[in-house]
Motif scaffolding. Structure first.
Motif, mmCIF file in Angstrom:
data_model
loop_
_atom_site.group_PDB
_atom_site.id
_atom_site.type_symbol
_atom_site.label_atom_id
_atom_site.label_comp_id
_atom_site.label_asym_id
_atom_site.label_seq_id
_atom_site.Cartn_x
_atom_site.Cartn_y
_atom_site.Cartn_z
ATOM 1 N N LEU A 23 0.833 -1.196 0.000
ATOM 2 C CA LEU A 23 0.000 0.000 0.000
ATOM 3 C C LEU A 23 0.874 1.255 0.000
ATOM 4 N N GLY B 214 2.474 1.647 -3.429
ATOM 5 C CA GLY B 214 1.493 1.923 -4.464
ATOM 6 C C GLY B 214 0.947 3.335 -4.474
ATOM 7 N N VAL C 27 -3.558 -8.437 -5.500
ATOM 8 C CA VAL C 27 -3.744 -7.031 -5.134
ATOM 9 C C VAL C 27 -2.680 -6.189 -5.826
ATOM 10 N N VAL D 234 -1.720 -1.960 -6.450
ATOM 11 C CA VAL D 234 -2.013 -0.599 -5.992
ATOM 12 C C VAL D 234 -1.190 0.344 -6.857
ATOM 13 N N LYS D 235 -1.837 1.421 -7.329
ATOM 14 C CA LYS D 235 -1.109 2.356 -8.180
ATOM 15 C C LYS D 235 -1.675 3.764 -8.012
ATOM 16 N N VAL E 119 -5.468 6.928 -5.352
ATOM 17 C CA VAL E 119 -4.882 5.600 -5.382
ATOM 18 C C VAL E 119 -5.922 4.662 -5.974
ATOM 19 N N MET F 232 -6.867 0.732 -6.287
ATOM 20 C CA MET F 232 -6.599 -0.614 -5.768
ATOM 21 C C MET F 232 -7.298 -1.599 -6.679
ATOM 22 N N GLN G 170 -11.865 -2.740 -9.346
ATOM 23 C CA GLN G 170 -10.934 -1.624 -9.185
ATOM 24 C C GLN G 170 -11.628 -0.500 -8.428
#
Length: 168
Positions: free
Chosen positions: A79, A82, A92, A94-95, A107, A109, A122
Motif C-alpha cells: 500500500l 502503491g 492485489v 495498488v497504483k 490511489v 486498488m 478496481q
C-alpha cells in the motif's frame, strides 16, 4: 510517465473522509475512506462506497480493507509503495492515479478475487486519507522495523546454540 487519469464527479469528492484516532495505548489504526468503482470509462461518479482501512501492531505487515461484508488483507508495504508507483502482483495491485475533475491525487486498488476467471474489482480513493493512515501506522510500527515474529528470533537462537545450551 504519468499514470492513467480517471474521471471523478466533483460533487461526490467533496464529502469528507475521516481518519479515526486510536485511543491511547491502543495498537490499532483505523481510517474511514471512500471508494469509487473504476470501470472502462473511468471513475463512477455515483455515490462512493464507505470502507475502512485498518492496521494492528500485532499483525505489523498487513493492512485490511473492509467494505460491506468483504475484507481484503494485503501488505502495508504494498500500500505504501502503491501510493507513489504501481506496486504488487497477483491478487492485489495498488497504483497512483489522478482525477480528471481537478487533478486530485488518488490511489487505485485492483483486487482480483479470481484472476484466472477475470473477477477483478478496481477502486479509486483520494490519496490524502491513505497517506495519513500510513503515517499513523508508521508512528505505531515504522516500516522496516516490524518484528519478524514474536519469539522467532529466540527460537532460532536456541536452535543454533547447540544441544547443550538449547536444552534439546
Amino acid at each position: 510517465m504519468r499514470p492513467r487519469t480517471y474521471r471523478l464527479c466533483r460533487a461526490a469528492r467533496r464529502r469528507p473522509c475521516h481518519t479515526a484516532p486510536s485511543a491511547p495505548g491502543q495498537d490499532v489504526v483505523r481510517a474511514e475512506v471512500r471508494l469509487w468503482l473504476v470501470d472502462d470509462d473511468g471513475i463512477d461518479g455515483e455515490e462512493p462506497m464507505p470502507a475502512v482501512l485498518s492496521y494492528t501492531a500485532t499483525e505489523p505487515y498487513a493492512v485490511t480493507l473492509t467494505y460491506h461484508a468483504t475484507q481484503w488483507e494485503f501488505s502495508r508495504e504494498l500500500l505504501a509503495a502503491g501510493v507513489a508507483v504501481p506496486a504488487g502482483i497477483g491478487g492485489v495491485l495498488v497504483k497512483p492515479a489522478w482525477s480528471d475533475a481537478d487533478g486530485e491525487a488518488g490511489v487505485v486498488m485492483v483486487l482480483q478475487a479470481e484472476p484466472e476467471a477475470g473477477c477483478v474489482v478496481q477502486w479509486w480513493t483520494p490519496a490524502g486519507p491513505v497517506q495519513e493512515f500510513l503515517r499513523r501506522t508508521c508512528a505505531l510500527v515504522p516500516l522496516g522495523a516490524e518484528p519478524v515474529q514474536p519469539g522467532l528470533d529466540d527460537a532460532i537462537a536456541r536452535l543454533l546454540s547447540g544441544p547443550g545450551e538449547a536444552g534439546i
